[in-house]
Design a protein around this motif. Structure first.
Motif, short mmCIF file in Angstrom:
data_model
loop_
_atom_site.label_atom_id
_atom_site.label_comp_id
_atom_site.label_asym_id
_atom_site.label_seq_id
_atom_site.Cartn_x
_atom_site.Cartn_y
_atom_site.Cartn_z
N TRP A 30 -6.10 -5.04 10.58
CA TRP A 30 -5.66 -3.92 11.64
C TRP A 30 -6.46 -2.64 12.01
CZ3 TRP A 30 -0.01 -1.53 10.26
CH2 TRP A 30 0.56 -0.94 11.46
N GLY A 31 -7.28 -2.45 10.92
CA GLY A 31 -8.25 -1.19 11.14
C GLY A 31 -9.26 -1.64 12.12
N ALA A 32 -9.80 -3.01 11.86
CA ALA A 32 -10.68 -3.42 12.88
C ALA A 32 -10.49 -3.19 14.02
CB ALA A 32 -11.23 -4.61 12.41
N SER A 33 -9.13 -3.80 14.67
CA SER A 33 -8.81 -3.92 15.84
C SER A 33 -8.48 -2.41 16.45
CB SER A 33 -7.26 -4.53 15.90
OG SER A 33 -6.37 -4.00 15.26
N LEU A 34 -7.83 -1.26 15.65
CA LEU A 34 -7.89 0.09 16.04
C LEU A 34 -9.16 0.55 16.50
CD1 LEU A 34 -4.90 0.94 13.52
CD2 LEU A 34 -4.84 0.63 16.01
N TRP A 35 -10.11 0.15 15.49
CA TRP A 35 -11.45 0.65 15.78
C TRP A 35 -12.18 0.64 17.09
CZ3 TRP A 35 -16.63 -1.37 16.30
CH2 TRP A 35 -17.57 -0.40 15.99
N ASP A 36 -11.52 -0.59 17.74
CA ASP A 36 -12.06 -0.99 18.97
C ASP A 36 -11.75 -0.23 19.97
OD1 ASP A 36 -13.91 -3.21 18.31
OD2 ASP A 36 -12.40 -4.64 18.26
N ALA A 161 -5.45 5.78 11.45
CA ALA A 161 -5.65 5.52 10.10
C ALA A 161 -4.42 4.60 9.72
CB ALA A 161 -4.83 6.77 9.18
N VAL A 162 -4.78 3.68 8.66
CA VAL A 162 -3.97 2.65 8.40
C VAL A 162 -3.76 3.17 6.72
CG1 VAL A 162 -3.26 0.25 7.93
CG2 VAL A 162 -4.53 0.89 9.90
N LEU A 163 -2.48 3.30 6.27
CA LEU A 163 -2.27 3.57 4.87
C LEU A 163 -1.44 2.59 4.16
CD1 LEU A 163 -2.15 5.97 2.85
CD2 LEU A 163 -0.10 6.74 3.82
N GLN A 164 -1.82 2.21 3.08
CA GLN A 164 -0.97 1.35 2.29
C GLN A 164 -0.11 1.86 1.36
OE1 GLN A 164 -1.49 -2.37 -0.66
NE2 GLN A 164 -3.10 -1.89 0.65
N GLU A 182 3.84 3.13 13.64
CA GLU A 182 4.16 1.63 13.38
C GLU A 182 3.99 1.51 11.62
OE1 GLU A 182 3.17 -3.15 14.44
OE2 GLU A 182 2.17 -1.52 15.60
N THR A 183 4.86 0.70 11.38
CA THR A 183 4.99 0.19 9.82
C THR A 183 5.06 -1.17 9.96
OG1 THR A 183 5.96 2.27 9.08
CG2 THR A 183 6.23 0.33 7.69
N ARG A 184 4.40 -1.85 9.17
CA ARG A 184 4.40 -3.52 8.90
C ARG A 184 4.74 -3.53 7.35
NH1 ARG A 184 -0.79 -5.63 12.33
NH2 ARG A 184 -0.26 -4.61 14.05
N TRP A 185 5.96 -4.06 7.14
CA TRP A 185 6.41 -4.49 5.79
C TRP A 185 6.16 -5.81 5.02
CZ3 TRP A 185 11.57 -6.91 4.21
CH2 TRP A 185 11.74 -6.31 2.89
N PHE A 186 5.77 -5.88 4.02
CA PHE A 186 5.45 -6.97 3.29
C PHE A 186 6.28 -7.22 1.93
CE2 PHE A 186 1.82 -5.78 6.13
CZ PHE A 186 1.45 -7.19 6.53
N GLY A 187 7.60 -7.15 2.13
CA GLY A 187 8.42 -7.33 1.09
C GLY A 187 8.08 -6.13 -0.39
N LEU A 192 2.37 -1.20 5.30
CA LEU A 192 1.23 -0.75 6.00
C LEU A 192 1.54 0.29 7.24
CD1 LEU A 192 -1.49 -3.84 6.21
CD2 LEU A 192 -1.43 -2.11 4.64
N VAL A 193 1.02 1.47 7.18
CA VAL A 193 1.42 2.44 8.00
C VAL A 193 0.35 2.77 9.14
CG1 VAL A 193 2.57 4.46 8.15
CG2 VAL A 193 3.13 3.23 6.30
N HIS A 194 0.54 2.83 10.28
CA HIS A 194 -0.46 3.44 11.40
C HIS A 194 0.00 4.66 11.40
CE1 HIS A 194 -1.89 2.80 15.72
NE2 HIS A 194 -2.54 3.67 15.20
N ILE A 195 -1.10 5.71 11.45
CA ILE A 195 -0.77 7.00 11.59
C ILE A 195 -1.89 7.56 12.41
CG2 ILE A 195 -1.14 9.09 10.33
CD1 ILE A 195 -0.21 7.90 7.93
#
Length: 198
Positions: A30-36, A161-164, A182-187, A192-195
């Motif tokens: 996710w961080g790599a795709s945002l860096w682009d 930023a991507v915060l866990q 955006e938040t991605r939930w992994f149970g 992971l939270v995009h800020i």
């Protein structure tokens, strides 16, 4: 010393540090795709541990990477893992307190953070993990708040930023000047939270 596969990397670690979790490769990707989407400046990883998350991002991009952790053992492994991945020339590991390891004028286009988020009274339930690597204070958010402060201070205007954080903790991330996109939930493994900046 034990090693584990982490995406395309082989990561070394031992019992003095937190073992890499395979699912967190999502944070790297996710961080790599945002860096682009940014001007492609430097990347910062806070609470970097043995370096797997940031190194996987660096391997997918041409970014310069600064990794910060307070554990000397983790920093030693991060340097070794960077060297083994052929990334030493683009990676700087700083060992020390998060708040004092960055210059006031440093800015980063992507910031990754994987702070300890287990409430102190629940740490005993994770006997396989070093306490210092998982203890997030009374409510689990002490280091999370520090990371938010540093994101607010050091994220570039166009940065991401991507915060866990732990399960359910994304509801408690309000911070002046920052917005959760955006938040991605992994149970029970975490979120992971995009800020970005407001």
């Amino acid at each position: 010393m034990p090693t584990t596969s982490y995406g395309p990397l082989t990561i070394a670690y031992d019992g003095s540090v937190l073992a890499p979790r395979a699912w967190t490769i999502e944070q790297s990707e996710w961080g790599a795709s945002l860096w682009d989407r940014t001007p492609r400046g430097p990347v910062l990883e806070l609470c970097s541990g043995v370096g797997h998350i940031g190194l996987a991002l660096a391997l997918r991009t041409s970014a310069e990477l600064v990794m910060v952790d307070s554990s000397a053992d983790a920093c030693d492994y991060a340097r070794k893992n960077a060297a083994d991945a052929g990334l030493s020339e683009r990676v700087e590991v700083r060992c020390g307190d998060l708040e004092t390891s960055l210059a006031p004028d440093e800015r980063f286009d992507v910031i990754l953070a994987d702070p300890p988020w287990v409430p102190s009274d629940s740490v005993a339930g994770f006997a396989e993990d070093p306490e210092h690597a998982i203890d997030g204070g009374p409510d689990g958010l002490a280091l999370v708040r520090t990371c938010l402060d540093l994101i607010a201070a050091h994220l570039s205007p166009e940065g991401h930023a991507v915060l866990q954080v732990g399960p359910g903790q994304s509801d408690d991330l309000a911070h002046p000047g920052l917005v959760v996109l955006e938040t991605r939930w992994f149970g029970d493994r975490g979120e992971l939270v995009h800020i970005q900046r407001e």
